[in-house]
Design a protein around this motif. Sequence first.
Motif, mmCIF file in Angstrom:
data_model
loop_
_atom_site.group_PDB
_atom_site.id
_atom_site.type_symbol
_atom_site.label_atom_id
_atom_site.label_comp_id
_atom_site.label_asym_id
_atom_site.label_seq_id
_atom_site.Cartn_x
_atom_site.Cartn_y
_atom_site.Cartn_z
ATOM 1 N N SER A 126 0.847 -1.195 0.000
ATOM 2 C CA SER A 126 0.000 0.000 0.000
ATOM 3 C C SER A 126 0.882 1.244 0.000
ATOM 4 O O SER A 126 2.088 1.174 0.268
ATOM 5 C CB SER A 126 -0.898 0.005 1.237
ATOM 6 N N GLN A 129 2.462 1.670 3.366
ATOM 7 C CA GLN A 129 3.564 0.737 3.588
ATOM 8 C C GLN A 129 4.825 1.181 2.849
ATOM 9 O O GLN A 129 5.933 1.059 3.375
ATOM 10 C CB GLN A 129 3.153 -0.664 3.129
ATOM 11 N N HIS A 157 -1.723 2.324 -8.110
ATOM 12 C CA HIS A 157 -1.439 3.412 -7.166
ATOM 13 C C HIS A 157 -0.038 3.994 -7.349
ATOM 14 O O HIS A 157 0.508 4.605 -6.435
ATOM 15 C CB HIS A 157 -1.632 2.927 -5.730
ATOM 16 N N THR A 161 1.639 6.896 -5.081
ATOM 17 C CA THR A 161 2.880 6.590 -4.363
ATOM 18 C C THR A 161 3.924 7.677 -4.595
ATOM 19 O O THR A 161 4.563 8.155 -3.641
ATOM 20 C CB THR A 161 3.435 5.226 -4.812
#
Length: 495
Positions: A126, A129, A157, A161
């Motif tokens: 994620s 993370q 994502h 990110t």
Amino acid sequence: MSEKLVFLTGHLAEDRLRETVDDLALAHANGHWRVINIGIKVAALMTEKIIKNRLKEPLAADRVIVPGRSRMDLESLSAHYGIPFQRGPDEVIDLPAFFGRGGKPPDLSQHDLKIFAEIIEAPMLSVDQIVARARVHAAAGADIIDIGCQPDTPFPHLEDTVRALASEGFKVSVDSGDFDELRRGAQAGADFVLSLDETTLDVIAGTSAVPVLVPKPHGDLPSLIRAIDKAEEMGLTYMADPILDPINFGFTTSLERYAELRRQRPDAPMLMGTGNLTELTDVDSQGLTALLVGICSELAITNVLVVQVSPHTRRTVQEHDASRRLMYRAHKDQSLPKGYDAGLLSLHELRPFPYTPGEIEELAKSLRDRNFRIEASADGVHIFNRDGHHVAIDPFELFPKLNVKDDGAHAFYLGYELAKAEIAWQLGKRYVQDQPLRWGVAADAKAEDLTHHAPEGATLASKKQKPVSEAGNNSEETLDAADRRGDRDDAEPGR
């Protein structure tokens, strides 16, 4: 003008310190040095209060060197005496190395190598993370967080990110074989993209992303040269990576490519990905890392891409950080990378045993108390007090001689210390009683307060709570280093 030095010490180390300083010759000071015995037995246990109580004379010195293991406020002492107080090495045996760099530790604060730390499984993590992983890498020394994309693995994502990392202040690179992912990363604000060639530079059009250029096909240096020329014609900032290959798969030839590129393009910014050696070779990675960073130093390669995946490379970011500082300092000094720092010497030491067996024997003869001292020397592990001196390679041979079978806390403490000493002896490491073994960059070092001695340990606290009737004939012993001093802050000199 010659520098005048004063060395503070105690009874046990005085003669050895005088001999060592005399052997140094200290040519830069024309022999202007003095050793002052502060009047305690163990030099490392002198305190700020002891020094202020006992050192009354005008010092007539430019600098005062105190034992490395002493715990005191050096700024307070410097202000009190109007002379700089400096902490020397932990052991007298290390004084030559200490003075070999101008009498002070080398400056390892600088470097000229940027570390790209890759998070290779980013698509499976994620955003939160990834950001958490980036913080860990940055704390270890990483300068750029590299987002590793995976073949045939969706990364919806990716843009989020890049933006999340940038919002936290990280420099970001996107690493992918999918040119669409590189384009997405660049458009989202990535600072770098890995990797493009002479045919794909349009991927970063309209962005400020810096491309890392590679040969195509693999190993074709002329194609990389053409990519460099094209990037320069387009006015692009870039880095060139000839690609480091694993051992048995072109490693030596790949090193030749780096050297040849530097010859042909003396000013081209370059990057080396070290993971093909550290990750794909089953050896402790510190030596490989230092060697590769040394090559980077010689070839003026100012960027490395680091991969930290395999268990045996779990500290590789720290290893690259330590290596770049060492190589930079040595290069600036036009010196060998030797004698600066022990951070990359995790398993062994240059001088593992500070005392010879004979010197330990003399120390044992001087003891008048029952507290056990432990040392490791070339002939094995020594344990001694006023009642005896024993040496063994296997600590289990020592237990029957220690008379602690009815004192669980003391036996636990001695077992722990003897195990440390055995490990140190086996590996050729420095052992210090009541201190953890030092593993360089291979493990985090325990924080130390250099102004105070450590508080008593759990085994000593347990022992003090035991009634005298239960403590047996060991009741007067104390186990902590600070309680082995045999001196008091207000004691008279020489007592």
